[in-house]
Structure formats: C-alpha cells, structure tokens
Design a protein around this motif. Structure first.
Motif, PDB file in Angstrom:
ATOM      1  N   ASP A   4      -8.531  -3.099  -0.695  1.00 17.07           N
ATOM      2  CA  ASP A   4      -9.498  -2.639  -1.679  1.00 17.07           C
ATOM      3  C   ASP A   4      -8.857  -1.513  -2.479  1.00 17.07           C
ATOM      4  O   ASP A   4      -8.920  -1.493  -3.694  1.00 17.07           O
ATOM      5  N   ARG A   5      -8.259  -0.582  -1.742  1.00 12.75           N
ATOM      6  CA  ARG A   5      -7.515   0.489  -2.415  1.00 12.75           C
ATOM      7  C   ARG A   5      -6.249   0.747  -1.615  1.00 12.75           C
ATOM      8  O   ARG A   5      -6.148   0.384  -0.450  1.00 12.75           O
ATOM      9  N   MET A   6      -5.306   1.374  -2.245  1.00 13.77           N
ATOM     10  CA  MET A   6      -4.072   1.700  -1.524  1.00 13.77           C
ATOM     11  C   MET A   6      -3.582   3.078  -1.919  1.00 13.77           C
ATOM     12  O   MET A   6      -3.912   3.599  -2.978  1.00 13.77           O
ATOM     13  N   ALA A   7      -2.787   3.651  -1.004  1.00 11.39           N
ATOM     14  CA  ALA A   7      -2.143   4.927  -1.287  1.00 11.39           C
ATOM     15  C   ALA A   7      -0.650   4.670  -1.295  1.00 11.39           C
ATOM     16  O   ALA A   7      -0.113   4.113  -0.347  1.00 11.39           O
ATOM     17  N   VAL A   8       0.002   5.027  -2.386  1.00 14.27           N
ATOM     18  CA  VAL A   8       1.446   4.863  -2.456  1.00 14.27           C
ATOM     19  C   VAL A   8       2.087   6.181  -2.036  1.00 14.27           C
ATOM     20  O   VAL A   8       1.710   7.246  -2.520  1.00 14.27           O
ATOM     21  N   MET A   9       3.005   6.093  -1.083  1.00  9.59           N
ATOM     22  CA  MET A   9       3.647   7.297  -0.575  1.00  9.59           C
ATOM     23  C   MET A   9       5.149   7.225  -0.793  1.00  9.59           C
ATOM     24  O   MET A   9       5.729   6.145  -0.873  1.00  9.59           O
ATOM     25  N   SER A  10       5.748   8.392  -0.880  1.00  9.83           N
ATOM     26  CA  SER A  10       7.199   8.461  -0.945  1.00  9.83           C
ATOM     27  C   SER A  10       7.616   9.812  -0.414  1.00  9.83           C
ATOM     28  O   SER A  10       7.005  10.836  -0.761  1.00  9.83           O
ATOM     29  N   ASN A  11       8.624   9.811   0.463  1.00  5.69           N
ATOM     30  CA  ASN A  11       9.169  11.070   0.959  1.00  5.69           C
ATOM     31  C   ASN A  11       8.152  12.016   1.553  1.00  5.69           C
ATOM     32  O   ASN A  11       8.220  13.219   1.340  1.00  5.69           O
ATOM     33  N   GLY A  12       7.177  11.480   2.254  1.00  7.82           N
ATOM     34  CA  GLY A  12       6.182  12.338   2.892  1.00  7.82           C
ATOM     35  C   GLY A  12       5.119  12.849   1.947  1.00  7.82           C
ATOM     36  O   GLY A  12       4.272  13.639   2.340  1.00  7.82           O
ATOM     37  N   GLU A  13       5.170  12.396   0.698  1.00  9.04           N
ATOM     38  CA  GLU A  13       4.152  12.863  -0.240  1.00  9.04           C
ATOM     39  C   GLU A  13       3.373  11.697  -0.815  1.00  9.04           C
ATOM     40  O   GLU A  13       3.902  10.601  -0.998  1.00  9.04           O
ATOM     41  N   LEU A  14       2.121  11.986  -1.120  1.00  7.58           N
ATOM     42  CA  LEU A  14       1.262  10.985  -1.708  1.00  7.58           C
ATOM     43  C   LEU A  14       1.611  10.880  -3.185  1.00  7.58           C
ATOM     44  O   LEU A  14       1.721  11.881  -3.872  1.00  7.58           O
ATOM     45  N   GLN A  15       1.799   9.651  -3.671  1.00 13.65           N
ATOM     46  CA  GLN A  15       2.133   9.490  -5.079  1.00 13.65           C
ATOM     47  C   GLN A  15       0.918   9.120  -5.911  1.00 13.65           C
ATOM     48  O   GLN A  15       0.716   9.648  -6.998  1.00 13.65           O
ATOM     49  N   GLN A  16       0.131   8.184  -5.404  1.00 15.26           N
ATOM     50  CA  GLN A  16      -1.037   7.748  -6.170  1.00 15.26           C
ATOM     51  C   GLN A  16      -1.979   6.984  -5.255  1.00 15.26           C
ATOM     52  O   GLN A  16      -1.546   6.291  -4.346  1.00 15.26           O
ATOM     53  N   ILE A  17      -3.270   7.114  -5.505  1.00 11.26           N
ATOM     54  CA  ILE A  17      -4.269   6.335  -4.783  1.00 11.26           C
ATOM     55  C   ILE A  17      -5.078   5.555  -5.803  1.00 11.26           C
ATOM     56  O   ILE A  17      -5.434   6.085  -6.852  1.00 11.26           O
ATOM     57  N   GLY A  18      -5.351   4.301  -5.522  1.00 10.10           N
ATOM     58  CA  GLY A  18      -6.167   3.525  -6.445  1.00 10.10           C
ATOM     59  C   GLY A  18      -6.232   2.080  -6.028  1.00 10.10           C
ATOM     60  O   GLY A  18      -5.641   1.679  -5.027  1.00 10.10           O
ATOM     61  N   THR A  19      -6.949   1.274  -6.795  1.00  7.93           N
ATOM     62  CA  THR A  19      -6.963  -0.155  -6.535  1.00  7.93           C
ATOM     63  C   THR A  19      -5.606  -0.713  -6.955  1.00  7.93           C
ATOM     64  O   THR A  19      -4.845  -0.054  -7.677  1.00  7.93           O
ATOM     65  N   GLY A  20      -5.334  -1.920  -6.528  1.00 10.10           N
ATOM     66  CA  GLY A  20      -4.071  -2.538  -6.881  1.00 10.10           C
ATOM     67  C   GLY A  20      -3.890  -2.587  -8.390  1.00 10.10           C
ATOM     68  O   GLY A  20      -2.809  -2.293  -8.912  1.00 10.10           O
ATOM     69  N   LYS A  21      -4.969  -2.925  -9.084  1.00 10.46           N
ATOM     70  CA  LYS A  21      -4.920  -3.054 -10.537  1.00 10.46           C
ATOM     71  C   LYS A  21      -4.582  -1.711 -11.182  1.00 10.46           C
ATOM     72  O   LYS A  21      -3.705  -1.615 -12.045  1.00 10.46           O
ATOM     73  N   GLU A  22      -5.290  -0.675 -10.718  1.00 14.19           N
ATOM     74  CA  GLU A  22      -5.035   0.662 -11.280  1.00 14.19           C
ATOM     75  C   GLU A  22      -3.578   1.064 -11.081  1.00 14.19           C
ATOM     76  O   GLU A  22      -2.931   1.569 -11.995  1.00 14.19           O
TER      77      GLU A  22
END
Ligand SMILES: Nc1ncnc2c1ncn2[C@@H]1O[C@H](COP(=O)(O)OP(=O)(O)OP(=O)(O)O)[C@@H](O)[C@H]1O
Ligand SMILES: [Mg+2]
Lengths: 312, 367
Positions: free
Chosen positions: B209-227
């Motif tokens: 439904d939604r995902m959080a993209v992470m990199s290097n221990g930090e959150l990059q973006q949260i949103g739906t796949g489309k967003e």
C-alpha cells in the motif's frame, strides 16, 4: 497451489557410483587395522572366557563355562555346594554403572554450559577456548590422576588452603571416597562431553531461538523445547563418550578410590595381573562389559537414525 | 483508537558496537504505519532494513527514539512480550517438530490448550494450502512449502503486526511471483498489518500500500508506489526505483512549482519542482525513459522540450524498444518506446532523431 509439487521429492542419498571401488580400496588400511587390532583381541577374549584357568595366569585349552558360572553363582569353596547367587561381582557391576552414570550426569551439567559458552563466542576466539579444553590431554592420564590425588589428599594444597583461610579446622578426607572417584572420572572425561555438544551447538541455527522467543516462549522454554531437542544428538554422543570409558575406567577408581569404590575396570585388570589372576574370569567379565556397552551403542544408533529420518 | 497508527517509529537511531568501531545502522528514522496496511521497507543491501525490523520485533535494542504499537510504547518490552510476529528469511522452522506443532507453537506458548492451538494452527495450514502436511517434519518439505509453514506459524497467534524479512528471496522466480499475490490476499483477508522488507522494487510495487525507501540508514521517502515512482523526492530514489535519466542542470528561473533549467550546451528545459530552490543553483533533472517519445528528425529544432541527437543504440525488446541517444549538446539520454502504440518509428543506429518529453515528466531534484 499452482506450480508447486504436492509430493516432496524423496531425499535420496547420492550414490558414490564410480567412486565405490576407489572407496573400498582407500578404506582397506583402516579395515586391516580394525580387524587386526580390535576384532582379533576381542575374539581372543571371547575364546579365553570359555577356557579353563591356569593357576599361575594363562589358560588351559579345555572348554569350560566356569568363568561365567563364577561370575553369577557361589558354589562354596570347593564348588560342591548347591549354587546361590554370588552378589560380589554383580554389585561391582552395578556400582560401576552407577558411578559411570553419575560421572556422565556431572560431565553433562558442567559440559553443556561450557560447550554452549564456547560455541557462542565470536568465531575467531572459539579455537582458543577449545585449545584450552584440550591442554590437560597433553599429559598422560596416569600422571594427571596422580596429581589429582596429590591435590586433594589430606595434606595437599586444597586442604592446606582451606585450613589457612579458616574455613575448616581439620582436613576434609576426599581421597578414597566415591566423591574422589567422581572427581577423577569427571576430570578425565569432561572434554568428551564438551566437544560433541560444542559441535552440535555450533551448527545450531540461533534464528530458531529467536523464532521461539518471538512466538512468546520464555528463554527457559526456548532452551528446553528448542535448543536441547535440536542439539540432542550431540548430547547423546557426549554422554556415550563419557559413560563408556567411565564404565571400564580403572585408573581413577584405583588411585583415588578405595576398596568401597572398586569398579569393573579394576576387577578385570586384577585378573590379568601377576600370578593371582584368572584369565578366563577376566575375559568373561570383559565380555559382559562389552555386551553392556553394545546395548548402549545400539540405543545410540537407533536415536541417530531416528533423528536423521525425522528432524533433518 | 481510531486515529492511532498501528505502528509508529519515532526518530529511531541504532548504533552497533562501541565508539571507535561503531556502525550507525539507522539514523533518525521515523515511520508511521496504518492499521491493515501492507507497508514495505525497500532499500539496497546494508541500508538498515533488517535492523529496523529486528528493532520492531524486539531482537535489537533501540539506541535512541521510540516505538509505539497502537499507541503503546513497546521499545522496552522483550520480544516474547510484544504482540508482533516475524517470518524469518530462512524460515527458522523447528526441525524436531511437525508442521502442525510448528504452527501451534505460538498459541501453546500463549497458554492456549493443545486442542485450541491445534485447531487454529490447522486452520492456518489450510489457509496456506498445507492442510495435508500437518504431520510432516519441516525437513520433508520443499522451500516454498516451508515458507508457508513459517507464514502460518507467525499468523496463528493473530499478531497485531506481522514482520516479514525478505521472505520470498529464497524461492525461485515463478513461486516468488505467485507468493506475492497470495501474501497480499492473506494480508487483506486477515486484516493484519504487514511490514515487509525487500530489496526488490518490483516486489515492493506489486504488494505494498505504501513503502519507505531507505539508504545508508536513512529514510529517503515514504509514499505509495505511484508517488515514489512518479514523484521521487531525491536523486537516490529516482535512480533506485525504476530507470531514469539523471541530468545535471542549472536553475535559470523558478515560478511556483515550475522551473526553467539549462542542461548541457544551453538547452532549456521546463521542469516540475517540489522543493524550494533558488535561481542560479545547480541541481539534477530526472526523466523516466518511457516519458520520452522519439521522432525521426530532419531539421535540428531549437524549440523547447524538443531536443535532437544521434541514435547510439536501438534495441527491440518485445513489448517496448530501448533507445540510447547522444544529444547534440553531449548529453546521453535513455528512452523506452512502447511498441503497442504502433507509432514507433523504426530508427537505426547513427540516424538523427528528436525527442519530446511529456508534460510534467521532467522533475527537478534538489538533493
Ligand atoms: N550485529 C551487528 N553488528 C554490527 N553491525 C551490524 C550488525 N548488524 C548489522 N550491522 C550493520 O548495520 C548496517 C545495516 O544492516 P542491515 O542488516 O539492517 O541491512 P539490510 O538493509 O537488512 O541489508 P540486506 O538487504 O543485505 O539484508 C550494515 O552496515 C551492517 O553491516
Ligand atoms: Mg536484511
């Protein structure tokens, strides 16, 4: 489920195929060694146990059941009274089994946490711990047992230390007690308990413990219901490796124990020593011991096949 | 309860080890997951997904920050006191127990009677289509079947939150695809909040439904796949999710959510911008390859949004065609043209072509 085979493929043991012949040839030296140095002596013992004793040691080649008879029955000094059960040797056997079992339990109680401790150290330090465990084995068992006696005797360092600290007034008598024999057996065979359990715990997947913990099990339940059952083959192997040599041990009982702690090993040893011995009787006692050991090993083998067919 | 999130992680920091050799595995991560949501943690290897999941499960302590489950602080509870269950990557099934005993384990530990535990466990096994396998040992099951047992085992105690750490990565491709659908179905049927860890973006896009993209221990973006796909918040996200063209640009002027930028040799491009940025600063433009259309070029057009160059690679891929273009100003552009339209112009390597960028497809990324 589509695309999923409903029956699991049987896990067959891959056959060695072309390597069969080579394997047999490579095994030949071991077979010869085992055949010559194990089976031949055992066969000799078996034969001796059915022969007649020579009074200054040795045997007379005359078939006889006297050795086994002597083990079980008392027929009086001249062998002409009606037989009654002779308890002396049966008692020695029972005591030996009891001592060996006790030593096994003691080794397990101390050995399991030790093995667990080593197996859960960082991989690069485990070798050091194992090495420390094996260090005493660089010294001959006889010397170790004698030094143990030296340590625990009435005037030995242990008692001197306890007296000097004021904990006790007069020395504790340890030598010539069951406890001393236990201590000796424990000290002699502990690594045989630690090593197989270590090997099992080291292979243990700790994610299983996490999974149990995740599923609301307490740490104690996790230990009891998951870790111990999974490493059970290692525990059984350790118990057997301690129990069997303890059963036939004679150094610790001889040196640390007294008349009251006389064990099978010493009984057998005496029969072959000097001119007072009785070779057929010693051989018969060995055969009885051997059959008991075989029973234990059969039990072990059954456990092993069960865990191979079941768990893994 | 109506407005509380199922899970709320606030400013979570995780540091492994001690000072000189410490590793900051998570740096100020905050996520909030709604009830009944299928939430995915997505990121490359080593970005801290497992660490975050294990912290929620209770296997790792939290160095700083808080974790709330339906409004209650749980960061100090041990794992066996948290109403959260985990599906482990390597399944971690108990090898000495039968499939049914495995599935019933959690319920038994919660003090349910054997009868009740076994009946619920049996239903769970039915649900994952393993009804007939109850008496087998895990060692007698295929990888996919073991996976289902692990799922049934974790679902049986009806946790408030189910955590899944790359549960499909050990399966073969076909099974993985069918499990995706099935997992999503089960999640919807049972109404349990799922937190799913993966490094596979396709997996994340199909199920979440939604995902959080992470990199290097930090959150990059949260949103739906489309967003996340259409409005990546920064260069990392744009590059990590799907393919993109990332072009360095200088901002010429900004008007509301639009900016005019200069790329390469003075080519002007109109972009959408969502972060605050000043004219004169440099940034990057992201353009998805499928948002670019191609045409045979006769003249070198200087009009806006139309750029020309030489085809350097042209590969037919069935459903679409991939084309690499070297623009006249030296910029390399990658585009994908759907073959279904029938509008594809057959181009050959070395020919000249002009590209047209869809309205709103060029996004200016500040970070
Ligand atoms: N027990 C530990 N001690 C020290 N550092 C650790 C420990 N566990 C993880 N790390 C470090 O923390 C960082 C994040 O690890 P983590 O396992 O959370 O990554 P991940 O996103 O799950 O990666 P992957 O996709 O490979 O599973 C990595 O740099 C890793 O080396
Ligand atoms: Mg991971």
């Amino acid at each position: 489920m589509a695309g999923l085979p409903s029956s699991t493929s049987a896990k067959e043991k891959p056959s060695a195929g072309v390597f069969d012949g080579i394997a047999i040839r490579l095994l030949a030296p071991s077979w010869l060694m085992i055949g010559f140095f194990l089976l031949v002596p055992v066969a000799m013992m078996l034969v001796y146990s059915f022969l007649t004793k020579e009074f200054r040691g040795g045997v007379i080649w005359e078939p006889s059941l006297a050795a086994y008879d002597q083990f079980i029955f008392d027929r009086g000094l001249f062998g002409d009274e009606p037989p009654v059960i002779e308890w002396t040797y049966i008692t020695i056997f029972a005591r030996s089994i009891w001592q060996a079992a006790l030593a096994t339990v003691l080794c397990l109680i101390i050995g399991f946490p030790t093995a667990y401790f080593i197996a859960t150290r960082p991989a690069n330090t485990r070798g050091v711990w194992l090495f420390l465990i094996t260090i005493p084995y660089w010294v001959n068992l006889l010397i170790r047992t004698v030094s143990m006696k030296f340590l625990i005797r009435d005037t030995g360092p242990l008692n001197q230390f306890l007296i000097s600290t004021g904990l006790i007034d007069s020395p504790i008598h340890i030598v010539n007690t069951n406890f001393a024999v236990q201590l000796g057996l424990f000290y002699s065979y502990l690594p045989f308990m630690v090593l197989p359990i270590y090997a099992a715990v080291e292979r243990y997947n700790f994610a299983l413990s996490e999974a149990a913990f995740d599923l609301y099990a307490s740490r104690w339940t996790t230990l009891r219901k998951i870790l111990i059952p999974v490493v059970k083959p290692g525990i059984i192997a350790g118990c057997i490796l301690v129990f069997i040599p303890s059963l036939g041990a004679f150094l610790a009982p001889d040196l640390l124990g007294g008349a009251k702690t006389f064990m099978i090993g010493s009984l057998i040893e005496e029969q072959f020593k000097g001119s007072a011995g009785n070779w057929p009787f010693g051989a018969a006692a060995s055969m009885i011991l051997l059959s008991m050991v075989l029973v234990v090993l059969l039990f072990y083998a059954r456990q092993q096949t069960r865990s191979i067919n079941g768990a893994r | 309860m109506a407005n509380t999130s199922a899970l709320e992680v606030r400013n979570a920091v995780k540091v492994y080890g001690v000072k000189p050799n410490d590793v900051i595995a998570l740096n100020d991560v905050s996520i909030s997951v709604e009830n009944n949501e299928f939430f995915t943690l997505l990121g490359p290897s080593g970005c801290g997904k497992t660490t975050l999941l294990r912290m929620i499960a209770g296997f790792e302590t939290i160095t700083q920050g808080s974790i709330r489950l339906f409004g209650e602080n749980i960061e100090n509870l041990p794992a066996n006191k948290r109403p959260v269950n985990t599906v482990f990557q390597q399944y971690a099934l108990f090898p000495h127990m039968t499939v049914l005993q495995n599935a019933a384990f959690g319920l038994t530990m919660l003090g349910k009677s054997d009868k009740e535990a076994n009946s619920v466990a049996g239903r769970m096994l039915e649900m994952v289509q393993l009804g007939g396998f109850a008496d087998r040992k895990p060692g007698q099951l295929s990888g996919g079947q073991q996976q289902r047992v692990a799922l049934a085992r974790a679902l049986a105690p009806s946790p408030k939150l189910l955590l899944l750490d790359e549960p499909l990565s050990a399966l073969d491709l076909k099974l993985r695809h069918s499990m995706r659908v099935e997992l999503k179905q089960i999640q919807e049927e049972m109404g349990i909040t799922f937190i799913f860890v993966t490094h596979d973006q396709e997996e994340a896009l199909t199920m979440s439904d939604r995902m959080a993209v992470m990199s290097n221990g930090e959150l990059q973006q949260i949103g739906t796949g489309k967003e996340i796909y259409e409005q990546p918040g920064n260069r990392f996200v744009a590059d990590f999710i799907g393919e993109t063209n990332l072009l360095s640009a200088t901002v010429e002027s900004v008007k509301g959510s639009h900016a005019t930028c200069v790329i390469g040799n003075n080519t002007r491009l109109e972009c959408v911008v969502s972060d605050a940025i000043e004219a004169g600063s440099s940034a990057h433009i992201s353009i998805r390859p499928e948002r670019i259309s191609l045409a045979k070029s006769t003249v070198s057009s200087a009009g806006q949004d139309t750029l020309t160059g030489v085809v350097s690679r042209y590969v037919y891929l069935g459903t679409d065609t991939q084309c690499k273009l070297l623009l006249d100003d030296g910029t390399k552009i990658n585009c994908r043209v759907q073959n279904a339209h029938g509008s594809t112009t057959d181009l050959a390597v070395g020919e000249r072509a002009s590209i047209h960028i869809d309205q709103g497809a060029a996004r200016l990324l500040v970070n």
